[in-house]
Enzyme design. Structure first.
Site, PDB file in Angstrom:
ATOM      1  N   ARG A 160      10.112  -0.829   5.721  1.00  0.00           N
ATOM      2  CA  ARG A 160      10.496  -1.214   4.844  1.00  0.00           C
ATOM      3  C   ARG A 160      11.417  -1.155   3.530  1.00  0.00           C
ATOM      4  O   ARG A 160      11.672  -1.194   2.513  1.00  0.00           O
ATOM      5  CB  ARG A 160       9.129  -0.013   3.757  1.00  0.00           C
ATOM      6  CG  ARG A 160       7.426   0.276   4.100  1.00  0.00           C
ATOM      7  CD  ARG A 160       6.720  -0.728   4.584  1.00  0.00           C
ATOM      8  NE  ARG A 160       5.299  -0.807   4.769  1.00  0.00           N
ATOM      9  CZ  ARG A 160       5.238  -0.226   6.093  1.00  0.00           C
ATOM     10  NH1 ARG A 160       6.176  -1.116   7.244  1.00  0.00           N
ATOM     11  NH2 ARG A 160       4.604   0.295   6.601  1.00  0.00           N
ATOM     12  N   SER A 239      -0.292   0.254  -1.505  1.00  0.00           N
ATOM     13  CA  SER A 239       0.293   1.743  -1.872  1.00  0.00           C
ATOM     14  C   SER A 239       1.944   1.724  -2.505  1.00  0.00           C
ATOM     15  O   SER A 239       2.733   0.829  -2.788  1.00  0.00           O
ATOM     16  CB  SER A 239       1.299   1.619  -0.354  1.00  0.00           C
ATOM     17  OG  SER A 239       0.280   1.965   0.464  1.00  0.00           O
ATOM     18  N   GLU A 343       7.354   2.221  -3.930  1.00  0.00           N
ATOM     19  CA  GLU A 343       8.033   1.120  -3.281  1.00  0.00           C
ATOM     20  C   GLU A 343       7.572  -0.070  -4.034  1.00  0.00           C
ATOM     21  O   GLU A 343       8.362  -0.854  -3.877  1.00  0.00           O
ATOM     22  CB  GLU A 343       6.574   1.344  -2.192  1.00  0.00           C
ATOM     23  CG  GLU A 343       7.049   0.098  -0.906  1.00  0.00           C
ATOM     24  CD  GLU A 343       5.382   0.573  -0.012  1.00  0.00           C
ATOM     25  OE1 GLU A 343       5.246  -1.196   0.434  1.00  0.00           O
ATOM     26  OE2 GLU A 343       5.093   0.938   0.653  1.00  0.00           O
TER      27      GLU A 343
END
Length: 351
Positions: A160, A239, A343
């Site tokens: 990520r 998420s 995130e």
């Protein structure tokens, strides 16, 4: 190029949260994107780039500067080579590659947002990451004031993360190129246990492309991860926290905390994440710290379908969302000694 003033940003985000931008530009060509960026840089005006808005948390006061909505279009397929304009809707592009019989991104179906955001976040799900198929990224370099082509090896992809995420003020992604696979209508090997189980195959097996995509869409929908304006569980950024990656020493301390809190027989999720590192599940941590599905009593709550998604139940403010996020972070830290990292990108606010 369309120009608006005191323009609401909430409708441009999947959270449907945030105040207005002083100025909003909507660019539909690469040249317009570059011109808007250069104008902001030359005048010293703060600049906010917006694609699909699925990874943005905008503060209630909005953005004092120019917001640039990248709405470029372009889907070009040459054999197994794919080029996408940054503004292309990612989920639509995945559907088109599956329709063309090409494998490599089928398990990334249903992920909201734009194609240009995928290399920034190294978007991944269900055993696939875009870093495994991206060949190069075409971007405008704000430092050198030129358009550059960055090969995969220079993108610094990791979980990520990427070169673009670590240096967000430098590059503006214009186009992304991928190398897909013609496996005669079959998917890439299934690498995620949940997907393989749902398909009734073993990890490593291939399945018909359409079946892989449809199964992933069903799995995502069951977790509130496919956008639906009628379903508040999808008024989210997907998420909200990344899965923690721990050193061996950190993981040992974590195991000790788990056994103290939950008993010696409980084993937390653990996945190899490179030498000396183990990845665990943020969703598991949140749930075991007492933040179960649907947690919360206000207008921002944990999704009723997935503990990793924080949601706007309608009428929430960004501060409502952040208060919930901070409560979850503090609770997980107290329970397990791990600090979760958000995130989504925050604009004008922070945890």
């Amino acid at each position: 190029m369309q120009e608006l003033h005191d323009a609401p940003l909430a409708p441009l985000t999947t959270f449907r949260l945030g105040g207005p931008a002083t100025r909003l530009l909507i660019a539909t060509t690469d040249a317009e994107v570059i011109a808007a960026v250069q104008e902001a840089d030359d005048s010293g005006t703060p600049l906010l780039l917006i694609g699909g808005g699925s990874n943005l948390v905008v503060g209630d006061k909005g953005f004092d500067g120019t917001a640039l909505r990248i709405a470029t279009k372009g889907f070009r397929l040459d054999g197994t080579a794919l080029e996408l304009a940054a503004g292309e809707v990612w989920s639509d592009a995945v559907a088109r590659t599956v329709g063309a019989g090409l494998a490599g991104v089928e398990c990334l179906a249903g992920i909201p947002g734009s194609a240009g955001a995928t290399p920034i976040q190294n978007v991944g799900a269900y055993g696939q990451e875009v870093s495994s198929t991206i060949t190069e990224v075409i971007a405008y370099d704000r430092r050198t004031r030129e358009t550059v082509t960055i090969p995969n090896a220079e993108c610094a992809f990791s979980y990520r993360h990427s070169r673009f995420k670590s240096d967000p003020e430098r590059f503006v992604v214009l186009r992304v190129r991928f190398q897909l696979e013609d496996a005669e209508g079959l998917s890439a090997p299934m690498r995620y246990a949940e997907t393989a189980r749902a398909l009734g195959v073993e990890p490593g097996d291939r399945v018909p492309l359409a079946a892989a995509r449809e199964t992933v869409l069903k799995l995502r929908a069951g977790k509130g991860m496919v956008l639906d304006p009628e379903d508040h569980d999808t008024w989210s950024a997907g998420s909200f926290f990344t899965n923690p990656i721990l050193t061996d020493e950190e993981f040992a301390a974590f195991l000790s905390r788990v056994q103290e809190r939950l008993g010696a027989e409980v084993a937390p999720p653990a996945y190899a994440a490179g030498e000396g590192h183990t990845k665990t599940s943020a969703a598991w941590l949140i749930d075991k710290a007492g933040f179960t599905k649907g947690y919360g009593s206000g207008r921002a709550r944990i999704s009723t379908k997935h503990t990793l998604a924080l949601t706007n139940r309608g009428g929430a403010t960004t501060e409502d969302l952040l208060a919930l996020a901070r409560e979850v972070v503090a609770g997980v830290r107290e329970a397990f000694g791990i600090t979760l990292v958000n995130e989504p990108v925050t604009v004008g606010v922070s945890l």
